[in-house]
Design an enzyme around this catalytic site. Structure first.
Site, PDB file in Angstrom:
ATOM      1  N   GLN A  34       1.145  -0.902  -0.098  1.00 23.32           N
ATOM      2  CA  GLN A  34      -0.222  -0.072   0.050  1.00 23.32           C
ATOM      3  C   GLN A  34       0.520   1.307   0.243  1.00 23.32           C
ATOM      4  OE1 GLN A  34      -3.217   0.779  -0.868  1.00 23.32           O
ATOM      5  NE2 GLN A  34      -4.080  -1.205  -0.534  1.00 23.32           N
ATOM      6  N   SER A  35       1.794   1.436  -0.446  1.00 24.56           N
ATOM      7  CA  SER A  35       2.770   2.118  -0.490  1.00 24.56           C
ATOM      8  C   SER A  35       1.710   3.369  -1.296  1.00 24.56           C
ATOM      9  CB  SER A  35       4.187   1.978  -1.289  1.00 24.56           C
ATOM     10  OG  SER A  35       5.290   2.915  -1.894  1.00 24.56           O
ATOM     11  N   ASN A  36       2.562   4.706  -0.709  1.00 26.82           N
ATOM     12  CA  ASN A  36       1.516   5.454  -1.563  1.00 26.82           C
ATOM     13  C   ASN A  36       3.280   6.344  -2.471  1.00 26.82           C
ATOM     14  OD1 ASN A  36      -0.548   6.525   0.392  1.00 26.82           O
ATOM     15  ND2 ASN A  36       0.628   6.864   1.634  1.00 26.82           N
ATOM     16  N   ALA A  85       5.482   4.343  -3.959  1.00 26.92           N
ATOM     17  CA  ALA A  85       5.015   3.747  -5.451  1.00 26.92           C
ATOM     18  C   ALA A  85       3.439   3.859  -6.336  1.00 26.92           C
ATOM     19  CB  ALA A  85       4.875   1.956  -4.728  1.00 26.92           C
TER      20      ALA A  85
END
Ligand SMILES: Cc1ncc(COP(=O)(O)O)c(C=O)c1O
Length: 320
Positions: A78-80, A82
């Protein structure tokens, strides 16, 4: 005052400045205290915004300068960061490869859904430690197939990424008088390094307090100092420029760990939504706001002070 940073090439993914707003209802709800402002980087008009878009303006410009055709980065599922990297690649007509630690979701939600929509290739690895090697492998694969990779380290927390937040201080100071304090979420350190360096370069006394989402104060402070050292070189100023700059990382609000909610972070999400119609994310900004509320209620600030909460975005995470 900002030196060579002002002339760094930048991709204008979204217009600036982001708004600065009063949070009078939140202030009343937590029993008064200092004037509370919010800098709305959650409202940056590109790919759901957030602090990573600021960094990406400079990093993507560097990628284009290098002739890259593929952006490679890493993070959690859930990386912002990325999501913003993959979105920037889509907008610029590049490919993107995201190395995510975790398992492939059966039904992607939130950031993972957006990654898919913008056409990112996602490679899953079991641990955080495995990410760097897989990014190198991805870069090798791109080269082998005749492409040009550009690897962006975790969170784009390089001196170049951090420079975006030194420039953001200039943006802020054109909007309001210097606040006494800035409170924000800190994790890979680039945002805080840029804010601290930007305040020093601008000659303002604003205190920057990073509320850790993850790491201990000692290790994150060391990382931030290292990024600030690189920023000095980038800005063309002697490293001593930042020697006396204060780096404060408060790690008391992490709770059980990265991404695991605490009672205080849940309360912060609810309270800020109900009083200000602002949306915080569970991993970063909710813990930062929990820290701000705690500091205000512990009377860490004088009533005549102005405290600015730098909303670093991440609200997509609410839909995970
Ligand atoms: C929403 C949000 N806030 C804050 C941070 C922390 O920023 P930095 O990694 O620059 O410390 C991140 C990134 O990890 C983020 O996604």
């Amino acid at each position: 005052m900002i030196g060579a940073l002002a002339s760094l090439p930048s991709v204008p993914f979204a217009p600036d400045p982001t708004p600065v707003e009063e949070m009078t209802r939140l202030r009343a709800a937590i029993g008064g205290g200092p004037r509370l402002l919010v800098k709305r980087d959650d409202a940056i008009a590109f790919a759901f915004g957030g602090n990573k878009v600021r960094k990406m303006r400079l990093v993507a410009a560097d990628a284009l300068r290098s002739g890259a055709d593929t952006l490679i980065t890493c993070g959690g599922v859930q990386s912002n960061h990325a999501r913003v990297t993959a979105s920037a690649a889509a907008k610029l007509g590049l490919r993107s490869v995201l190395v995510a630690n975790g398992v492939a979701p059966e039904r992607p939600t939130a950031n993972a859904l957006l990654d898919r929509l913008v056409g990112a290739e996602v490679r899953y690895v079991p641990t955080r430690e495995a990410r760097a090697i897989e990014m190198e492998r991805a870069a090798t694969d791109v080269r082998r197939s005749g492409g040009r990779p550009y690897v962006i380290p975790l969170g784009a927390s390089t001196p170049l990424g951090a420079a975006a937040f030194a420039l953001a201080v200039v943006e802020l100071l054109a909007q309001i008088d210097p606040p006494d304090v800035i409170v924000h979420s800190t994790s890979s350190g680039g945002t805080q390094a840029g804010l601290v360096a930007g305040c020093a370069l601008a000659g303002v006394k604003t205190r920057v307090i990073g509320i850790s989402a993850d790491e201990s104060s000692a290790s994150l402070t060391a990382e931030i100092r290292a990024i600030i050292g690189g920023l000095a070189a980038l800005a063309g100023v002697p490293p001593e420029t930042f020697a006396s700059a204060d780096v404060t990382v408060d790690d008391r609000f992490v709770g059980e760990g990265y991404g695991i909610p605490t009672d205080a972070s849940r309360h912060a999400i609810d309270l800020v939504a109900r009083t200000e119609a602002l949306f915080l994310d569970p991993t970063y900004t909710a813990k930062a706001m929990a820290g701000l509320i705690d500091l205000v209620q512990a009377r860490a600030f004088a009533p005549d002070q102005t405290v600015l909460f730098w909303h670093t975005g991440g609200q997509v995470g609410l839909f995970a």
